[in-house]
Scaffold this active site. Sequence first.
Site, PDB file in Angstrom:
ATOM      1  N   GLU A  39       4.885   0.245  -9.042  1.00  0.00           N
ATOM      2  CA  GLU A  39       5.101  -0.132  -7.636  1.00  0.00           C
ATOM      3  C   GLU A  39       4.005  -1.038  -7.077  1.00  0.00           C
ATOM      4  O   GLU A  39       4.201  -1.676  -6.052  1.00  0.00           O
ATOM      5  CB  GLU A  39       5.233   1.118  -6.771  1.00  0.00           C
ATOM      6  CG  GLU A  39       3.975   1.940  -6.662  1.00  0.00           C
ATOM      7  CD  GLU A  39       3.633   2.295  -5.215  1.00  0.00           C
ATOM      8  OE1 GLU A  39       4.455   2.078  -4.315  1.00  0.00           O
ATOM      9  OE2 GLU A  39       2.511   2.770  -5.006  1.00  0.00           O
ATOM     10  N   ASN A  67       5.914   4.137  -2.524  1.00  0.00           N
ATOM     11  CA  ASN A  67       6.010   3.716  -1.133  1.00  0.00           C
ATOM     12  C   ASN A  67       5.948   2.201  -0.953  1.00  0.00           C
ATOM     13  O   ASN A  67       6.301   1.678   0.099  1.00  0.00           O
ATOM     14  CB  ASN A  67       4.912   4.389  -0.283  1.00  0.00           C
ATOM     15  CG  ASN A  67       3.529   4.143  -0.822  1.00  0.00           C
ATOM     16  OD1 ASN A  67       3.255   4.411  -1.995  1.00  0.00           O
ATOM     17  ND2 ASN A  67       2.631   3.650   0.016  1.00  0.00           N
ATOM     18  N   HIS A  68       5.516   1.470  -2.003  1.00  0.00           N
ATOM     19  CA  HIS A  68       5.483   0.010  -1.921  1.00  0.00           C
ATOM     20  C   HIS A  68       6.669  -0.649  -2.631  1.00  0.00           C
ATOM     21  O   HIS A  68       6.676  -1.866  -2.805  1.00  0.00           O
ATOM     22  CB  HIS A  68       4.180  -0.527  -2.524  1.00  0.00           C
ATOM     23  CG  HIS A  68       2.954  -0.130  -1.764  1.00  0.00           C
ATOM     24  ND1 HIS A  68       2.797  -0.377  -0.418  1.00  0.00           N
ATOM     25  CD2 HIS A  68       1.818   0.512  -2.165  1.00  0.00           C
ATOM     26  CE1 HIS A  68       1.621   0.092  -0.016  1.00  0.00           C
ATOM     27  NE2 HIS A  68       1.013   0.639  -1.052  1.00  0.00           N
ATOM     28  N   HIS A 153       6.123  10.632  -6.370  1.00  0.00           N
ATOM     29  CA  HIS A 153       5.129   9.728  -5.804  1.00  0.00           C
ATOM     30  C   HIS A 153       4.721  10.253  -4.427  1.00  0.00           C
ATOM     31  O   HIS A 153       5.405  10.029  -3.432  1.00  0.00           O
ATOM     32  CB  HIS A 153       5.735   8.325  -5.695  1.00  0.00           C
ATOM     33  CG  HIS A 153       4.723   7.246  -5.488  1.00  0.00           C
ATOM     34  ND1 HIS A 153       4.048   6.642  -6.526  1.00  0.00           N
ATOM     35  CD2 HIS A 153       4.275   6.647  -4.361  1.00  0.00           C
ATOM     36  CE1 HIS A 153       3.240   5.714  -6.056  1.00  0.00           C
ATOM     37  NE2 HIS A 153       3.348   5.709  -4.739  1.00  0.00           N
ATOM     38  N   HIS A 178       0.638   7.872  -7.231  1.00  0.00           N
ATOM     39  CA  HIS A 178       0.289   7.381  -5.896  1.00  0.00           C
ATOM     40  C   HIS A 178      -1.194   7.448  -5.573  1.00  0.00           C
ATOM     41  O   HIS A 178      -1.738   6.495  -4.995  1.00  0.00           O
ATOM     42  CB  HIS A 178       1.054   8.124  -4.793  1.00  0.00           C
ATOM     43  CG  HIS A 178       0.659   7.698  -3.404  1.00  0.00           C
ATOM     44  ND1 HIS A 178       0.912   6.435  -2.917  1.00  0.00           N
ATOM     45  CD2 HIS A 178       0.021   8.363  -2.403  1.00  0.00           C
ATOM     46  CE1 HIS A 178       0.449   6.343  -1.681  1.00  0.00           C
ATOM     47  NE2 HIS A 178      -0.103   7.494  -1.345  1.00  0.00           N
ATOM     48  N   HIS A 180      -3.853   7.452  -7.515  1.00  0.00           N
ATOM     49  CA  HIS A 180      -4.664   6.589  -8.380  1.00  0.00           C
ATOM     50  C   HIS A 180      -5.859   7.267  -9.035  1.00  0.00           C
ATOM     51  O   HIS A 180      -6.673   6.594  -9.679  1.00  0.00           O
ATOM     52  CB  HIS A 180      -5.143   5.345  -7.614  1.00  0.00           C
ATOM     53  CG  HIS A 180      -4.064   4.358  -7.311  1.00  0.00           C
ATOM     54  ND1 HIS A 180      -4.289   2.993  -7.234  1.00  0.00           N
ATOM     55  CD2 HIS A 180      -2.747   4.519  -7.065  1.00  0.00           C
ATOM     56  CE1 HIS A 180      -3.166   2.362  -6.947  1.00  0.00           C
ATOM     57  NE2 HIS A 180      -2.207   3.282  -6.835  1.00  0.00           N
TER      58      HIS A 180
END
Length: 260
Positions: A39, A67-68, A153, A178, A180
């Site tokens: 993403e 979310n992206h 995510h 998400h 990271h």
Amino acid sequence: MKILCIGDVCGSIGCKMLEKHMSRIKREHGIDFIVVNGENSADGNGIMPQSADWLLNIGADVITGGNHSFRREEIFPYYENNPCVLRPHNLKVADYGSGYYLADLGCTKIAVINLSGKIYLDRHDADNPFIVADELLNKARQDGANIILVDFHAEATSEKRAMGFYLDGKVSAVFGTHTHVRTADLQILPEGTGYITDLGMTGPKNSVLGVKSEIIINRLKSNDMSRFELADGPCMINGCIFEIDEKTGKTIGVTPIYYE
């Protein structure tokens, strides 16, 4: 069957890092199937057709999102033409793509489910991920999936852990993306589902979640809202391998991976 799951790939620098090491990872670990969260694989945030093509050409069997996933409009028609490129199924931002994919390998069928959390993400446009998980599980069973994988995510560790235990024994593996940063709770849950709260990321290691550290520091210290820029320099690959019994669909082994 050994399934490799790779944490959020950050920009072209992350794609290059994965391209450099993918053949080695597959060879060293005897990988049969690969899921990559892409993403953030485009430079400047989100996912683009070019970065999706890059990840698929490297060897990803399925690309998951987050979310992206709808950040770049150029990717919208790509979702329709490439069903193995997913976005969270419970997001209602746009009526493009899906968060469900069935891979028929002949000897087995693998269902991949992609969901978004709600806590701290302020996703008022998201349906309840637990209810949507139930709906997609029913679809996977009807499709005859032997193995079911879930990329959740989400931001909150509590929400991810809750999803893991909710799906324990119902799916083969639940892995979070998400945040990271790879977590240290890689495990097999009591009913046989492989689990990790977050796979971590693939991208520049001397960064704040892939972004130049000085930008994030200035934002937090001085409320400087300068645009995010990906860091450069040495990179890392984070993820894990789930070894799954094809007959039972249960995870029988979990191995973290880290490459520099």
